[in-house]
Design a protein around this motif. Structure first.
Motif, PDB file in Angstrom:
ATOM      1  N   ASN A 118       0.863  -1.182   0.000  1.00  0.00           N
ATOM      2  CA  ASN A 118       0.000   0.000   0.000  1.00  0.00           C
ATOM      3  C   ASN A 118       0.898   1.230   0.000  1.00  0.00           C
ATOM      4  OD1 ASN A 118      -2.308  -1.546   0.104  1.00  0.00           O
ATOM      5  ND2 ASN A 118      -2.453  -1.467   2.328  1.00  0.00           N
ATOM      6  N   LEU A 119       0.888   1.943  -1.106  1.00  0.00           N
ATOM      7  CA  LEU A 119       1.779   3.090  -1.275  1.00  0.00           C
ATOM      8  C   LEU A 119       0.958   4.365  -1.398  1.00  0.00           C
ATOM      9  CD1 LEU A 119       4.693   4.162  -1.804  1.00  0.00           C
ATOM     10  CD2 LEU A 119       4.219   3.828  -4.241  1.00  0.00           C
ATOM     11  N   SER A 120       1.255   5.341  -0.555  1.00  0.00           N
ATOM     12  CA  SER A 120       0.582   6.633  -0.615  1.00  0.00           C
ATOM     13  C   SER A 120       1.474   7.595  -1.392  1.00  0.00           C
ATOM     14  CB  SER A 120       0.318   7.161   0.797  1.00  0.00           C
ATOM     15  OG  SER A 120      -0.516   8.289   0.761  1.00  0.00           O
ATOM     16  N   ILE A 121       0.891   8.257  -2.387  1.00  0.00           N
ATOM     17  CA  ILE A 121       1.690   9.068  -3.289  1.00  0.00           C
ATOM     18  C   ILE A 121       1.184  10.500  -3.332  1.00  0.00           C
ATOM     19  CG2 ILE A 121       2.373   7.143  -4.775  1.00  0.00           C
ATOM     20  CD1 ILE A 121       0.111   7.940  -6.665  1.00  0.00           C
ATOM     21  N   LEU A 122       2.069  11.407  -3.692  1.00  0.00           N
ATOM     22  CA  LEU A 122       1.682  12.774  -4.014  1.00  0.00           C
ATOM     23  C   LEU A 122       1.071  12.756  -5.412  1.00  0.00           C
ATOM     24  CD1 LEU A 122       4.951  14.401  -2.720  1.00  0.00           C
ATOM     25  CD2 LEU A 122       2.707  14.622  -1.650  1.00  0.00           C
ATOM     26  N   PRO A 123      -0.089  13.381  -5.612  1.00  0.00           N
ATOM     27  CA  PRO A 123      -0.810  13.226  -6.884  1.00  0.00           C
ATOM     28  C   PRO A 123       0.026  13.518  -8.129  1.00  0.00           C
ATOM     29  CG  PRO A 123      -2.203  14.312  -5.263  1.00  0.00           C
ATOM     30  CD  PRO A 123      -0.844  14.203  -4.649  1.00  0.00           C
ATOM     31  N   ALA A 124       0.683  14.677  -8.189  1.00  0.00           N
ATOM     32  CA  ALA A 124       1.435  15.036  -9.400  1.00  0.00           C
ATOM     33  C   ALA A 124       2.604  14.085  -9.621  1.00  0.00           C
ATOM     34  CB  ALA A 124       1.926  16.473  -9.307  1.00  0.00           C
ATOM     35  N   PHE A 125       3.314  13.733  -8.554  1.00  0.00           N
ATOM     36  CA  PHE A 125       4.435  12.806  -8.659  1.00  0.00           C
ATOM     37  C   PHE A 125       3.952  11.443  -9.127  1.00  0.00           C
ATOM     38  CE2 PHE A 125       7.207   9.509  -7.068  1.00  0.00           C
ATOM     39  CZ  PHE A 125       8.486  10.003  -7.287  1.00  0.00           C
ATOM     40  N   LEU A 164       1.146  10.572 -10.751  1.00  0.00           N
ATOM     41  CA  LEU A 164       0.575  10.555 -12.097  1.00  0.00           C
ATOM     42  C   LEU A 164       1.633  10.749 -13.174  1.00  0.00           C
ATOM     43  CD1 LEU A 164      -1.945  10.535 -13.936  1.00  0.00           C
ATOM     44  CD2 LEU A 164      -2.088  13.003 -13.604  1.00  0.00           C
ATOM     45  N   ASN A 165       2.576  11.647 -12.942  1.00  0.00           N
ATOM     46  CA  ASN A 165       3.488  12.048 -14.006  1.00  0.00           C
ATOM     47  C   ASN A 165       4.861  11.390 -13.958  1.00  0.00           C
ATOM     48  OD1 ASN A 165       2.023  14.477 -15.444  1.00  0.00           O
ATOM     49  ND2 ASN A 165       1.672  14.713 -13.249  1.00  0.00           N
ATOM     50  N   TRP A 166       5.300  10.936 -12.780  1.00  0.00           N
ATOM     51  CA  TRP A 166       6.618  10.301 -12.717  1.00  0.00           C
ATOM     52  C   TRP A 166       6.517   8.807 -12.436  1.00  0.00           C
ATOM     53  CZ3 TRP A 166       9.879   7.432  -9.704  1.00  0.00           C
ATOM     54  CH2 TRP A 166      11.222   7.384 -10.114  1.00  0.00           C
ATOM     55  N   LEU A 167       5.749   8.436 -11.421  1.00  0.00           N
ATOM     56  CA  LEU A 167       5.729   7.037 -11.003  1.00  0.00           C
ATOM     57  C   LEU A 167       4.875   6.157 -11.909  1.00  0.00           C
ATOM     58  CD1 LEU A 167       6.584   4.905  -8.949  1.00  0.00           C
ATOM     59  CD2 LEU A 167       4.606   5.558  -7.556  1.00  0.00           C
ATOM     60  N   ALA A 168       3.658   6.586 -12.203  1.00  0.00           N
ATOM     61  CA  ALA A 168       2.730   5.736 -12.959  1.00  0.00           C
ATOM     62  C   ALA A 168       3.303   5.253 -14.290  1.00  0.00           C
ATOM     63  CB  ALA A 168       1.406   6.477 -13.171  1.00  0.00           C
ATOM     64  N   PRO A 180       5.784  -9.839 -10.903  1.00  0.00           N
ATOM     65  CA  PRO A 180       4.370 -10.119 -11.171  1.00  0.00           C
ATOM     66  C   PRO A 180       3.596 -10.610  -9.954  1.00  0.00           C
ATOM     67  CG  PRO A 180       5.781 -11.848 -12.087  1.00  0.00           C
ATOM     68  CD  PRO A 180       6.685 -10.736 -11.643  1.00  0.00           C
ATOM     69  N   GLU A 181       4.303 -11.082  -8.940  1.00  0.00           N
ATOM     70  CA  GLU A 181       3.626 -11.595  -7.751  1.00  0.00           C
ATOM     71  C   GLU A 181       3.301 -10.508  -6.733  1.00  0.00           C
ATOM     72  OE1 GLU A 181       7.932 -11.350  -6.765  1.00  0.00           O
ATOM     73  OE2 GLU A 181       6.713 -11.849  -8.514  1.00  0.00           O
ATOM     74  N   VAL A 182       3.743  -9.275  -6.979  1.00  0.00           N
ATOM     75  CA  VAL A 182       3.516  -8.177  -6.039  1.00  0.00           C
ATOM     76  C   VAL A 182       2.503  -7.198  -6.630  1.00  0.00           C
ATOM     77  CG1 VAL A 182       4.555  -6.223  -4.826  1.00  0.00           C
ATOM     78  CG2 VAL A 182       5.836  -8.364  -5.054  1.00  0.00           C
ATOM     79  N   THR A 183       1.507  -6.851  -5.827  1.00  0.00           N
ATOM     80  CA  THR A 183       0.520  -5.853  -6.230  1.00  0.00           C
ATOM     81  C   THR A 183       0.804  -4.555  -5.492  1.00  0.00           C
ATOM     82  OG1 THR A 183      -1.194  -7.510  -6.617  1.00  0.00           O
ATOM     83  CG2 THR A 183      -1.932  -5.242  -6.268  1.00  0.00           C
ATOM     84  N   VAL A 184       0.891  -3.454  -6.237  1.00  0.00           N
ATOM     85  CA  VAL A 184       1.068  -2.131  -5.637  1.00  0.00           C
ATOM     86  C   VAL A 184      -0.281  -1.422  -5.654  1.00  0.00           C
ATOM     87  CG1 VAL A 184       2.256   0.092  -5.751  1.00  0.00           C
ATOM     88  CG2 VAL A 184       3.472  -2.015  -6.374  1.00  0.00           C
ATOM     89  N   ASN A 185      -0.784  -1.100  -4.466  1.00  0.00           N
ATOM     90  CA  ASN A 185      -2.047  -0.379  -4.332  1.00  0.00           C
ATOM     91  C   ASN A 185      -1.742   1.087  -4.047  1.00  0.00           C
ATOM     92  OD1 ASN A 185      -3.539  -2.893  -4.427  1.00  0.00           O
ATOM     93  ND2 ASN A 185      -2.843  -3.237  -2.336  1.00  0.00           N
ATOM     94  N   LEU A 186      -2.247   1.972  -4.907  1.00  0.00           N
ATOM     95  CA  LEU A 186      -1.921   3.390  -4.798  1.00  0.00           C
ATOM     96  C   LEU A 186      -3.063   4.181  -4.187  1.00  0.00           C
ATOM     97  CD1 LEU A 186      -0.249   4.027  -8.279  1.00  0.00           C
ATOM     98  CD2 LEU A 186       0.875   3.521  -6.108  1.00  0.00           C
ATOM     99  N   GLN A 187      -2.709   5.093  -3.307  1.00  0.00           N
ATOM    100  CA  GLN A 187      -3.649   6.084  -2.798  1.00  0.00           C
ATOM    101  C   GLN A 187      -2.920   7.418  -2.771  1.00  0.00           C
ATOM    102  OE1 GLN A 187      -3.902   4.279   1.277  1.00  0.00           O
ATOM    103  NE2 GLN A 187      -3.385   6.340   1.960  1.00  0.00           N
ATOM    104  N   THR A 188      -3.646   8.501  -2.872  1.00  0.00           N
ATOM    105  CA  THR A 188      -3.002   9.809  -2.870  1.00  0.00           C
ATOM    106  C   THR A 188      -3.145  10.471  -1.500  1.00  0.00           C
ATOM    107  OG1 THR A 188      -5.008  10.892  -3.687  1.00  0.00           O
ATOM    108  CG2 THR A 188      -3.403  10.148  -5.326  1.00  0.00           C
ATOM    109  N   VAL A 215       6.794  24.780 -11.312  1.00  0.00           N
ATOM    110  CA  VAL A 215       6.337  23.414 -11.566  1.00  0.00           C
ATOM    111  C   VAL A 215       7.538  22.477 -11.611  1.00  0.00           C
ATOM    112  CG1 VAL A 215       5.156  21.938 -13.246  1.00  0.00           C
ATOM    113  CG2 VAL A 215       4.318  24.250 -12.809  1.00  0.00           C
ATOM    114  N   PRO A 216       7.427  21.272 -11.027  1.00  0.00           N
ATOM    115  CA  PRO A 216       8.525  20.303 -11.127  1.00  0.00           C
ATOM    116  C   PRO A 216       8.895  20.044 -12.587  1.00  0.00           C
ATOM    117  CG  PRO A 216       6.864  19.531  -9.580  1.00  0.00           C
ATOM    118  CD  PRO A 216       6.290  20.746 -10.239  1.00  0.00           C
ATOM    119  N   ASP A 217      10.192  19.885 -12.839  1.00  0.00           N
ATOM    120  CA  ASP A 217      10.647  19.750 -14.226  1.00  0.00           C
ATOM    121  C   ASP A 217       9.989  18.580 -14.950  1.00  0.00           C
ATOM    122  OD1 ASP A 217      11.970  17.849 -12.723  1.00  0.00           O
ATOM    123  OD2 ASP A 217      13.993  18.407 -13.394  1.00  0.00           O
ATOM    124  N   PHE A 218       9.773  17.442 -14.234  1.00  0.00           N
ATOM    125  CA  PHE A 218       9.172  16.283 -14.905  1.00  0.00           C
ATOM    126  C   PHE A 218       7.724  16.547 -15.290  1.00  0.00           C
ATOM    127  CE2 PHE A 218       8.537  15.408 -10.334  1.00  0.00           C
ATOM    128  CZ  PHE A 218       7.165  15.212 -10.293  1.00  0.00           C
TER     129      PHE A 218
END
Length: 298
Positions: A100-107, A109-113, A124-132, A240-243
């Protein structure tokens, strides 16, 4: 190890108490739980007997919880929700683990996803669940096992994995610039856009360029992505972050408002509680994430 097992109530009795607390009657709770009213009443009496505490205040019109019951049901509701989430995760990924990974929305959506497909291919055996999340954020009452943090190492009781510095670019819609900006201080004549979580970013940016300014005003936004879209639509100049900025610049929707040196206003980190140190999905995610940072991916 679970201690004092004799005090552990059954799931059915906790569900009955939670439903009565939420709905105010045994009949409504019974309908909600697909039980008979007598079954709900039995569960409540059994729970009170086990705890040795009156949890329900009974009158002819409705059931309500005693002060002790209200306090107890808060904890019960939280634990039932956590158990439900764990069950969903188990069903979604029965052969492996999850993170369960909590993320900053812009980071996120634009860098991690855009990069997560690579992690899924390698793990493939690991599921990453994202929340902002927005700041402030804590692990105490949150199911997240790790989070993306921006700023400094000022989050207590967590471990840090540095990712890369947050380098920001001053950008705006082409229509906002009537002429080229040769001196950064010329931006002070334009509307400046601000983040609620870091309202002093412009002051710090000017300071890095050798200019002392204070009391800058302008529109406030709760997320970088929202502020970026406001800049795209001509509402002002945003840091705005460069990425995040580079894609919009390439598409022609934003331009550099001032072509100066890159300025870093902090860093991105992966953080996690020490209790999650040995969580295998987190270890695999950390190892993979380490290969994605600029110094390793260049």
């Amino acid at each position: 190890m679970i201690t004092q097992r004799r005090f552990l109530p059954s799931i059915s009795s906790l569900l009955a108490l939670e439903a009565v607390s939420r709905l105010g009657s045994a009949s409504a709770a019974a309908k909600d739980l697909s039980l008979t009213q007598s079954a709900v009443s039995h569960q409540l009496k059994q729970l009170e007997a086990q705890m040795g505490v009156d949890l329900i205040a009974r009158d002819q019109l409705k059931l309500s919880l005693t002060p002790a019951g209200l306090e107890f049901v808060k904890e019960a509701r939280f634990l039932l929700e956590r158990l439900s989430q764990a069950s969903i995760k188990l069903r979604a990924n029965p052969s492996g683990g999850s993170l369960n990974l909590s993320i900053l929305p812009a980071f996120g959506l634009n860098w991690l996803a855009p990069r997560l497909k690579d992690f899924a291919r390698l793990n493939p055996e690991v599921t990453v669940n994202l929340q902002t999340h927005s700041l402030p954020f804590g692990f105490e009452d949150n199911p997240a096992q790790a989070a993306i943090h921006y700023g400094k190492k000022d989050w207590p009781d967590v471990n840090y994995m540095p990712l890369f510095p947050k380098q920001v670019l001053p950008v705006c819609a082409p229509s906002v610039l009537e002429h080229s900006v040769k001196d950064a201080r010329q931006l002070l004549t334009l509307p400046l856009l601000h983040l609620e979580t870091h309202p002093d970013s412009w002051e710090r940016w000017f300071h890095h360029l050798g200019h002392s300014v204070s009391g800058l005003e302008g529109m406030l936004f709760d997320q970088s992505s929202t502020m970026t879209q406001a800049a795209v639509h001509g509402l002002g100049v945003a840091l705005v972050p460069d990425f995040l900025a580079e894609d919009e610049i390439e598409r022609g929707r934003l331009v550099l408002a001032f072509d100066g040196p890159l300025v870093s206003l902090g860093g991105y980190f992966l953080v996690w509680p020490t209790s999650q140190d040995r969580h295998v999905p987190l270890i695999r995610f950390r190892n993979w994430l380490n290969t994605q940072t600029p110094e390793h991916s260049s």
